[in-house]
Structure formats: C-alpha cells, structure tokens
Scaffold this motif. Structure first.
Motif, PDB file in Angstrom:
ATOM      1  N   GLU A 667       0.801  -1.225   0.000  1.00 23.77           N
ATOM      2  CA  GLU A 667       0.000   0.000   0.000  1.00 23.77           C
ATOM      3  C   GLU A 667       0.838   1.282   0.000  1.00 23.77           C
ATOM      4  OE1 GLU A 667      -2.990  -0.114   3.023  1.00 23.77           O
ATOM      5  OE2 GLU A 667      -3.820  -2.022   2.324  1.00 23.77           O
ATOM      6  N   PRO A 668       1.985   1.328   0.712  1.00 26.97           N
ATOM      7  CA  PRO A 668       2.782   2.570   0.680  1.00 26.97           C
ATOM      8  C   PRO A 668       3.247   2.988  -0.707  1.00 26.97           C
ATOM      9  CG  PRO A 668       3.472   1.190   2.518  1.00 26.97           C
ATOM     10  CD  PRO A 668       2.525   0.363   1.692  1.00 26.97           C
ATOM     11  N   GLU A 669       3.240   2.069  -1.682  1.00 21.42           N
ATOM     12  CA  GLU A 669       3.678   2.391  -3.043  1.00 21.42           C
ATOM     13  C   GLU A 669       2.537   2.925  -3.913  1.00 21.42           C
ATOM     14  OE1 GLU A 669       5.421  -1.077  -4.694  1.00 21.42           O
ATOM     15  OE2 GLU A 669       7.040  -1.202  -3.221  1.00 21.42           O
ATOM     16  N   CYS A 670       1.342   2.984  -3.352  1.00 23.17           N
ATOM     17  CA  CYS A 670       0.148   3.270  -4.170  1.00 23.17           C
ATOM     18  C   CYS A 670      -0.296   4.716  -4.028  1.00 23.17           C
ATOM     19  CB  CYS A 670      -0.987   2.319  -3.796  1.00 23.17           C
ATOM     20  SG  CYS A 670      -0.584   0.579  -3.969  1.00 23.17           S
ATOM     21  N   ASP A 671       0.511   5.662  -4.522  1.00 23.80           N
ATOM     22  CA  ASP A 671       0.090   7.059  -4.543  1.00 23.80           C
ATOM     23  C   ASP A 671      -0.785   7.343  -5.766  1.00 23.80           C
ATOM     24  OD1 ASP A 671       1.129   8.079  -2.178  1.00 23.80           O
ATOM     25  OD2 ASP A 671       3.111   8.359  -3.032  1.00 23.80           O
ATOM     26  N   PHE A 675      -4.258  -0.710  -9.145  1.00 22.01           N
ATOM     27  CA  PHE A 675      -5.080  -1.885  -8.877  1.00 22.01           C
ATOM     28  C   PHE A 675      -4.231  -2.938  -8.169  1.00 22.01           C
ATOM     29  CE2 PHE A 675      -7.337  -0.425 -12.865  1.00 22.01           C
ATOM     30  CZ  PHE A 675      -8.542  -0.103 -12.243  1.00 22.01           C
ATOM     31  N   LEU A 676      -4.634  -3.336  -6.957  1.00 18.48           N
ATOM     32  CA  LEU A 676      -4.076  -4.527  -6.317  1.00 18.48           C
ATOM     33  C   LEU A 676      -4.967  -5.689  -6.735  1.00 18.48           C
ATOM     34  CD1 LEU A 676      -3.193  -3.302  -2.702  1.00 18.48           C
ATOM     35  CD2 LEU A 676      -1.978  -2.965  -4.857  1.00 18.48           C
ATOM     36  N   ILE A 677      -4.399  -6.690  -7.395  1.00 16.21           N
ATOM     37  CA  ILE A 677      -5.232  -7.711  -8.036  1.00 16.21           C
ATOM     38  C   ILE A 677      -4.901  -9.108  -7.529  1.00 16.21           C
ATOM     39  CG2 ILE A 677      -5.459  -6.298 -10.112  1.00 16.21           C
ATOM     40  CD1 ILE A 677      -3.438  -8.151 -11.492  1.00 16.21           C
ATOM     41  N   ASP A 678      -5.841 -10.003  -7.785  1.00 15.39           N
ATOM     42  CA  ASP A 678      -5.674 -11.446  -7.571  1.00 15.39           C
ATOM     43  C   ASP A 678      -5.416 -11.792  -6.109  1.00 15.39           C
ATOM     44  OD1 ASP A 678      -5.936 -11.417 -10.296  1.00 15.39           O
ATOM     45  OD2 ASP A 678      -3.828 -11.798 -10.723  1.00 15.39           O
ATOM     46  N   ASN A 695      -6.448 -21.050  -6.135  1.00 15.00           N
ATOM     47  CA  ASN A 695      -6.211 -20.563  -4.771  1.00 15.00           C
ATOM     48  C   ASN A 695      -6.307 -19.038  -4.684  1.00 15.00           C
ATOM     49  OD1 ASN A 695      -5.482 -23.078  -3.319  1.00 15.00           O
ATOM     50  ND2 ASN A 695      -3.848 -23.148  -4.852  1.00 15.00           N
ATOM     51  N   LEU A 696      -6.363 -18.382  -5.825  1.00 14.71           N
ATOM     52  CA  LEU A 696      -6.529 -16.932  -5.877  1.00 14.71           C
ATOM     53  C   LEU A 696      -7.929 -16.606  -6.366  1.00 14.71           C
ATOM     54  CD1 LEU A 696      -3.116 -15.920  -7.527  1.00 14.71           C
ATOM     55  CD2 LEU A 696      -3.660 -16.154  -5.087  1.00 14.71           C
ATOM     56  N   THR A 697      -8.261 -15.314  -6.352  1.00  8.88           N
ATOM     57  CA  THR A 697      -9.567 -14.878  -6.837  1.00  8.88           C
ATOM     58  C   THR A 697      -9.392 -13.789  -7.879  1.00  8.88           C
ATOM     59  OG1 THR A 697      -9.764 -13.199  -5.095  1.00  8.88           O
ATOM     60  CG2 THR A 697     -10.716 -15.375  -4.652  1.00  8.88           C
ATOM     61  N   GLU A 698     -10.436 -13.603  -8.676  1.00 14.78           N
ATOM     62  CA  GLU A 698     -10.442 -12.523  -9.661  1.00 14.78           C
ATOM     63  C   GLU A 698     -11.025 -11.278  -8.985  1.00 14.78           C
ATOM     64  OE1 GLU A 698     -12.302 -13.754 -13.287  1.00 14.78           O
ATOM     65  OE2 GLU A 698     -10.659 -15.116 -13.795  1.00 14.78           O
ATOM     66  N   ARG A 699     -10.168 -10.625  -8.226  1.00 10.58           N
ATOM     67  CA  ARG A 699     -10.584  -9.476  -7.420  1.00 10.58           C
ATOM     68  C   ARG A 699      -9.555  -8.365  -7.568  1.00 10.58           C
ATOM     69  NH1 ARG A 699     -10.475  -9.292  -0.746  1.00 10.58           N
ATOM     70  NH2 ARG A 699     -10.970  -7.064  -0.539  1.00 10.58           N
ATOM     71  N   PHE A 700     -10.023  -7.122  -7.447  1.00 11.11           N
ATOM     72  CA  PHE A 700      -9.083  -6.007  -7.373  1.00 11.11           C
ATOM     73  C   PHE A 700      -9.569  -4.981  -6.353  1.00 11.11           C
ATOM     74  CE2 PHE A 700     -11.964  -4.287 -10.708  1.00 11.11           C
ATOM     75  CZ  PHE A 700     -12.184  -2.998 -10.228  1.00 11.11           C
ATOM     76  N   GLU A 701      -8.606  -4.278  -5.795  1.00 11.57           N
ATOM     77  CA  GLU A 701      -8.866  -3.101  -4.974  1.00 11.57           C
ATOM     78  C   GLU A 701      -8.102  -1.950  -5.605  1.00 11.57           C
ATOM     79  OE1 GLU A 701      -9.148  -4.147  -0.368  1.00 11.57           O
ATOM     80  OE2 GLU A 701      -7.405  -5.076  -1.301  1.00 11.57           O
ATOM     81  N   LEU A 702      -8.753  -0.790  -5.728  1.00 11.69           N
ATOM     82  CA  LEU A 702      -8.081   0.381  -6.259  1.00 11.69           C
ATOM     83  C   LEU A 702      -7.622   1.256  -5.105  1.00 11.69           C
ATOM     84  CD1 LEU A 702      -7.355   2.062  -8.858  1.00 11.69           C
ATOM     85  CD2 LEU A 702      -9.360   3.432  -8.291  1.00 11.69           C
ATOM     86  N   PHE A 703      -6.318   1.553  -5.090  1.00 14.34           N
ATOM     87  CA  PHE A 703      -5.752   2.429  -4.066  1.00 14.34           C
ATOM     88  C   PHE A 703      -5.258   3.719  -4.712  1.00 14.34           C
ATOM     89  CE2 PHE A 703      -5.908  -1.270  -1.475  1.00 14.34           C
ATOM     90  CZ  PHE A 703      -5.805  -0.841  -0.149  1.00 14.34           C
ATOM     91  N   ILE A 704      -5.490   4.825  -3.991  1.00  9.15           N
ATOM     92  CA  ILE A 704      -4.965   6.135  -4.387  1.00  9.15           C
ATOM     93  C   ILE A 704      -4.424   6.796  -3.139  1.00  9.15           C
ATOM     94  CG2 ILE A 704      -5.476   8.378  -5.418  1.00  9.15           C
ATOM     95  CD1 ILE A 704      -7.853   7.097  -6.846  1.00  9.15           C
TER      96      ILE A 704
END
Length: 822
Positions: A667-671, A675-678, A695-704
C-alpha cells in the motif's frame, strides 16, 4: 506525516501540551563532539531552567504525586540525572519552584552512546514508511517493548495495558513515556537526515516559561546540527491531531505558537476582560438585546419573519447581467429584487451604510472564493422615514430582501443601491470571524457554513459526483434500486455491524454493512444490471478516513468479469476528474493543505496493476504457500509478520495476517491510482476463484494515495463453494474475529437458482469526494459526521471558544462601524 495524542492520555495528565519538533537536513554522525555537546546542552538546560522558574508554591500541584510515582516505578534516579524531572518534582514537593516541563532533560542530558543526537529522537523517514502516524498513547495488551540498552537478541518485554504512555507507529511501540530509551525500530542512524523529537509540557505552565526552555533547545539544536528546516506541531486536548507543521524561521515565534495551543496569555486575558467590560456596559448581552429589538419592531407592526419575499434575480445572475453595464458612482434604472445574508455591515454617517451580502444559491457555493455583493443604503434614494429603523436594526448574519438598482460605487465596486430592505429572518447571535476548534465546527455545522462559506463547495462537488455516477451507470443500462437497511444477518462485507432490535418482530436485527447479497439476488431474479447508492453502517473505528455511517455505490453487471470492471473504473474516474477539474490531473494534499506534501494524481488510464502474492513473495524473498487455508500456511504468515515487525492483533487468522502484510509492503507504493489484483481466496469469501490459479480470486482493490477507494471482483456463483466459504468464515468468527461473515442460507439458496457470470463493484463515495475536493479528513466531506458524546468539559470548551470568537467579532464590528467602502 501526522502526529497525535490519544484522548485517554489527557485524563492522566490534565493540561498536557505536546510539541513534536521536526528537523530536516540534519547531519547525525559528528565524531568527537559528544563531550562538547553534552556539556553545552547541559549548561543550556540548567541556564534555561533557572531563568524560567517563577516564584510560587507548587507542592500541591495535582500532577506532582502521580508523576513522581511513575518516575520512581521506572527507576529514574536524581543522582543519575541531576537536572532531571524527578529533581524538579522533589523540589516542588518541598515547596520549591518547578516549571513542570518533561522530558526536556532527554535533549540535554540523555545523549546517545552511538550518536550525538539526543536519545529522544526518531528517524522521520522510517516512521513515515511505517504508516506515517506518530502517536502518544496508553499501552495496550499486545504492546511489546525492546529497551535501547538491552542486547539485540533479548526477548521483548510485554507492557501491561494502560500502565505506560508510549510512542507508537501503528501497533509498534517505539519507547515508553519519560525514560526515553527507544527500541531499535525507528531509531536514527548515521545516515538519517530527517528526525523528530518530542517535548511534553505538563500542568499549568506559563507560556514564557515554556517558550524560554523551548527556545533554548531550538537555538542549541540549530547551532550544533544546522538543520535545513526546523518546524513544530503543537498538540493539546483541544487539538489532539496535527498534520500542519509550523515553520520556525526564528525562535522568537515560539511564545505566540505555544500561546495558541495553551490558552490566553496574561495580556490576552486583560484584553479579553476589557472586551467583556465594554460588552457588559454597551450591550449587556447580544442575544438579549436582539430579542428586545425584535419585540420593538413588532410593536411598530413590522413583520420580522415574513412568509415570502419575491426575488426577481439571484446574485450570480445579477452580476452576469449588469456588471458590464454600470459606471462608477451611478446606478441603472432597472429595479431588481434579491435575497441574501449580511456578511458585513459598515456605517458612514447618519445617512449612509454599506452591507456585504452573500447568497445561498448553488452557483455561488460552487466557487473557490464566495461570491458577494455590496449593498449601498443612502439617504435620498432610501425613504428617510424608514432609513434609521431598518438600518439601525440590521446586524451581521441577518437574512434580508433587497429592492434596489444595480450600479457602481464611487470606487468602482459593483453594488446594489437599495431603495428598501426587508428583514426576512434576524440572526440572534453574534457571528464570529472564525471557528478555531474543529470540534465546534462539526458540532455546529450550520454556524460553520455561515462563518466559513467556502466550505460549502465540497458538498456541491459531492452532489456533482453522485449525479455523474448515476449518469455513468444509467448510460450503461443499469437500474437503480433500493434494498433493506436492516437485516437479520449482517453479510456482504467483512465488518462489525451495529445491532438493533425490532419490537414488532421480537428479534435482533443488524444495520446493513453492505447491500451486496440483496443486489446479487436481483441479478438472479432477472435484473442483469442493478446498482444502489446509499448508506452503510459499520461499528468500527473513527479516524480521518473512516466514519461509522458512510455512503457507497455498488453495482452488479451480469456477463462481466473483473477485467471489464477495471476498464469501467478507469473510464469513470477519468470522467469525474474532467467534470470537476477539467483535467485528468488533480492536485491533492494527503496531510491537509498545510501539511507540506502535494501529490498530483493522474486519473488518465491505464492504471498500474500489482498482483498481491507475487509482489509479497518478491519483497520478502520467500515463496508463499499456494494453499493459504492450512494451519501451516497460517504459521508461515505469522512468522513473516513477526520477522518484519508487522503488527496484527488477535485473532491472527490467515486473512488478517495477509491484510497486514499488504498494508505494510504494498500500500505505501500506491500514490497514483493502482489496482491490487488477484487476492487469495481466504481474503475474499464472495469472489470467484481465479481461472488460472484456483487458490486466488479474480478481485481487485483500487488504491490512491495509499487509501482504498474501490473493491470489485468476478462474483462467486457456485452455491456449494459459497456455502463452504461461509462455513470457513463462521470458524474464524468462533475464534474471535468479529468482522468475519455469517452464514447466509437464503443467499446460498438463491445461488442454486443460477447466478449468471457477474461482476460486482463498490466505491466509497466519501473518499472520492475527499480526493476531488482536496480534503484530508472524511469529516470535512460529511455534513454531519459522527462525534463522541459531549462531556461537560467539552461543552464548556466549545461554548468558551464560541464566546471568545463572538466577542472578537463584536469588537471588530464596533471598530469598523465608521469606515466607508466608497
């Protein structure tokens, strides 16, 4: 960088003030100077203390006994520290004088064995990388402490909850209060260039005493270490959090800065007494005088609260239509009628008055600077029989209707020459110039918006964003729906719910934490594209980015997957940025406008994509298990967290440990939008397994700017697998994870009828408004944020602050009553 003091600390140390000193561009390693520095700083401390101590008996001071007990329990010896606080307290207990300043001796007496810098310092860059918040708080059950003078391989010592005041970054304890022996975490090195120190000021200390000692530190530090920049953050019970540094160009500024944090000085109190005396002699009480004036108008058959005023134009339309047509010192023959609130009143003689009017129309609110207009009320144009009555009564804050003619003043200012003024609603209280306390602003939002009209703009931006979101989704063929706010099962998200009780049904219910499960039931029922904009309720922490009730939008789109949703996300955010700012590039200050850090967020597609597990493996140098549901995997994650000092409170489930690792490493790299994915399946019980790795999912979170804004995934539509994942969540809940989801049998049943391949998407609207309006706190984009119940002390502080502001307003208005705007 943000600094804070936990509210519980103020209960132990009433009247506490904390000064965080930030020094940038410092050269730490200066060999051969230790002895000189110790001697120089020690003498400076002794000199400053001697000069600062004032006459008076301090032996009965409430802070003496508990402080001496704490110091004794920590083994602080007066022989070891001849100028220590213990010595000062002992002197005070015998009736001597003491300034009650702790622990300035840390700067002047406790010099590091490795470096010249005092032990009380930390590496600012390390703290920023570890979360960016340095907090003075009470210790907790999970806190561990490693002493500075113990071997590196010695086990950490547990600190009993509530027994110490500690410095902490996240869940990491840096040091205990007063003794100032920091752990290796956050400690400066020879390579450190940016440092932070702390000065605590306890008790009712005169500002000149505090300033004298702090000036000594400031001068000596500058002389020896020559920092490029020296600034301070001043915190008190009234201001427990600060991200606004005050630059110290010269030490002479300190008395005024400390004055602002600690209350009025003797001169200020004398001035205040004079103001109150003037007020007492002239008006006795503004509110009572206004009530009497209203009654007098009614005796003259004046309707003080009329039902209607027919306005023919608005402030913005008036300026647009007439400003280019008027000449200096003249007015047009076109009669106009408009309404507004008095922002300022000035009188110039018996037959001339000037009013500054502000409007409540949306066009005026949607401006960086509020739009106002001058109203000129003068004899000749204004009927003499009503001039004195109308203009004498009017005060700042009154709502009025103006009939008059557009023109320019003699100095060329666009104005309205009034032929009549009708009172529409009198203001019965003094309107202050500014509300200093954030608490008083949030608790009295109506007054806040009157005093700070520019604050209206972010709420106009909020409305525009929601309108744009509806237009965007409607354009894709979505149907807006509404789902229940109260549920028998709290599902659809990983969060702790609010609990309520339904009397008629005789059952416990939960305020919804997410509308997800209901919306997916609608997709099963045949609505291929649905969305809902509404409130969610989560019984969790309150901070700069979290409020217990908040607004989200969730949509569910049949026959779409998370790749489609990423493309839609990029399209929508770019569209919003263009709508609000006219550009994809938006300037944002994560720590506030005065925080010193500006980030230019670029919403232009495409956005960076970071696979979670692969990135964690790369950063730790360890291959992560493919199956993260086993006991061995949990132990592996637990070991990685301990190795890197990543704190995670109980229960230490695999999902919680992974979340903390992502927070620490990625997260500290997400200025910029990222998309953080999978995500692993164990973190995403409602998401569908990844088509390339089950074992993973098709998911993303958007960080700003290191903050989560959007969560989305390809929806899990296999009822058997969904039931199994719910059961795993129930097991986590049984181990103490209150945020784990419950079994929802009705949802599993609906999946058995067949949920099409579906993509689901959710956005936090409040956080999006923060980015688009450049606000660092969620409370600034909520009209009525959640606040703790007012204590009697808080009520007194807020009322006192309002009274102070009102008295200042009264004094300034009386002094300006004879000025002219022409």
């Amino acid at each position: 960088m943000e600094f804070g003091v936990q509210s519980e600390v103020f209960k132990i140390f009433p009247g506490l003030r904390v000064v965080f000193v930030v020094a940038k561009g410092v050269k730490v390693g200066q060999e051969g100077q230790k002895e000189a520095v110790v001697e120089r700083l020690g003498k400076a401390w002794a000199k400053a203390t001697t000069a600062a101590v004032k006459a008076g008996n301090a032996q009965n001071h409430a802070n003496v006994a508990p402080l001496r007990t704490r110091l004794a329990a920590m083994g602080v010896s007066a022989k070891k520290y001849p100028s220590s606080i213990e010595n000062l307290l002992r002197r005070a207990s015998k009736g001597g004088n003491a300034p009650f300043i702790t622990p300035l001796v840390s700067f002047f007496q406790s010099i590091s064995l490795e470096h010249v810098i005092p032990v009380g310092g930390y590496d600012l860059d390390q703290i920023s990388a570890a979360g960016g918040q340095l907090v003075l708080r009470l210790s907790e059950d999970t806190d561990e402490y490693v002493g500075f003078d113990v071997p590196a391989d010695a086990p950490a010592t547990k600190i009993e909850a509530g027994t110490e005041v500690v410095h902490a970054v996240g869940n990491l304890v840096l040091n205990r209060h007063i003794c100032y022996k920091p752990s290796k975490k956050g400690l400066f090195t020879d390579e450190s260039t940016n440092l932070v120190f702390t000065i605590e000021v306890i008790g009712e200390v005169a500002n000149d005493v505090v300033a004298s000692v702090t000036r000594a530190f400031d001068a000596e530090f500058r002389a020896i270490f020559k920092p490029d920049e020296l600034s301070i953050h001043i915190l008190s019970e009234d201001k427990p959090v600060s991200s606004e540094a005050v630059q110290l160009v010269a030490p002479s500024k300190l008395p005024k800065l400390l004055q602002a944090a600690s209350g009025p000085s003797k001169n200020a109190m004398k001035k205040q007494a004079r103001i109150e005396k003037i007020q007492e002699n002239d008006t006795v009480d503004f509110h009572d005088e206004r009530i009497k004036a209203v009654a007098k108008l009614r005796e003259q058959n004046v309707e003080v609260y009329p039902h209607k005023f027919h306005a023919t134009t608005t402030l913005s339309k008036l300026v647009a239509e007439y400003k280019s047509k008027t000449k200096d010192g003249e007015y047009l023959s076109d009669e106009v009628k408009l309404t507004g609130r008095i922002l300022l009143k000035r009188e110039s003689g018996a037959r001339l008055a000037f009013l500054t009017l502000i409007s409540g129309e949306i066009e005026v609110a949607d401006r960086e600077e509020p739009l106002t207009i001058q109203v000129i009320s003068k004899g000749g144009l204004y009927p003499e029989e009503f001039f004195e009555r109308d203009n004498k009564f009017l005060r700042k804050g009154d709502v009025i209707g103006i009939t008059g003619f557009p023109g320019n003043s003699n100095k060329g200012e666009f104005s309205v020459y009034a032929s009549s003024i009708q009172l529409l609603a009198p203001c019965l209280h003094l309107i202050p110039r500014k509300l200093e306390l954030e608490e008083s602003r949030y608790r009295n939002r109506s007054l806040d918006l009157l005093v700070h009209p520019a604050e209206r703009r972010q709420f106009v931006i909020r409305s525009k964003i929601i309108r744009e979101l509806r237009d965007f989704l409607d354009g894709y063929g979505f149907l807006e729906v509404e789902t229940p706010m109260m549920n028998l099962i709290a599902g659809g998200a990983t969060a702790k719910p609010f609990v309520t009780y339904h009397n008629s049904l005789h059952t416990e219910m939960f305020m919804r934490i997410a509308p997800e499960l209901y919306l997916k039931k609608l997709v099963v029922g045949g609505f291929d594209r649905v969305y809902e904009i509404g409130r969610q309720f989560r019984n969790e922490s309150i901070d700069h980015t979290h409020n217990p009730e908040f607004t989200t939008c969730e949509f569910y789109m049949a026959y779409a997957d998370y790749h489609d949703l990423m493309a839609m996300t990029e399209e929508f955010l770019s569209r919003v940025a263009q709508k609000i700012h006219g550009s994809n590039k938006v300037k944002y200050h994560p720590k506030g406008l005065d925080g010193g850090v500006e980030v230019e967020i670029d919403f232009s597609p495409p956005y960076r994509r970071i696979p979670i597990i692969a990135t964690l493996s790369s950063k730790t140098g360890k291959p992560f298990p493919t199956d993260l549901t086993t006991v061995e995997s949990q132990q592996f994650l637990d070991g990685v967290c301990r190795e890197y000092g990543v704190e995670c409170s109980n229960p230490r489930t695999a999902a919680r440990l992974l979340d903390k690792l992502v927070e620490h490493f990625i997260e500290p790299e997400c200025d910029q939008p990222t998309f953080l994915i999978d995500h692993p399946q164990v973190m995403s019980p409602l998401a569908k397994w990844h088509r390339d790795d089950p074992n993973l999912t098709e998911r993303f979170e958007l960080f700003i700017c290191k903050r989560e804004l959007i969560n989305a995934y390809t929806e899990l539509n296999d009822p058997v697998r969904q039931r199994n994942l719910f059961e795993a969540q129930v097991k986590d809940r049984d181990t103490g994870d209150e945020e784990a989801q419950n079994m929802d049998e009705s949802f599993c049943l609906s999946l058995e009828y067949g949920l099409p391949p579906t993509g689901g998407w959710g956005i936090g609207i409040d956080r999006l408004v923060m980015f688009m309006s450049d606000k660092s706190s969620i409370r600034d984009v909520l009209l009525f944020p959640a606040l703790a119940p007012e204590t009697n002390i808080q009520q007194q502080q807020i009322l006192q602050a309002l009274k102070q502001a009102q008295l200042s307003a009264a004094t300034s208005s009386s002094s300006s009553s004879s000025s002219s705007a022409q």
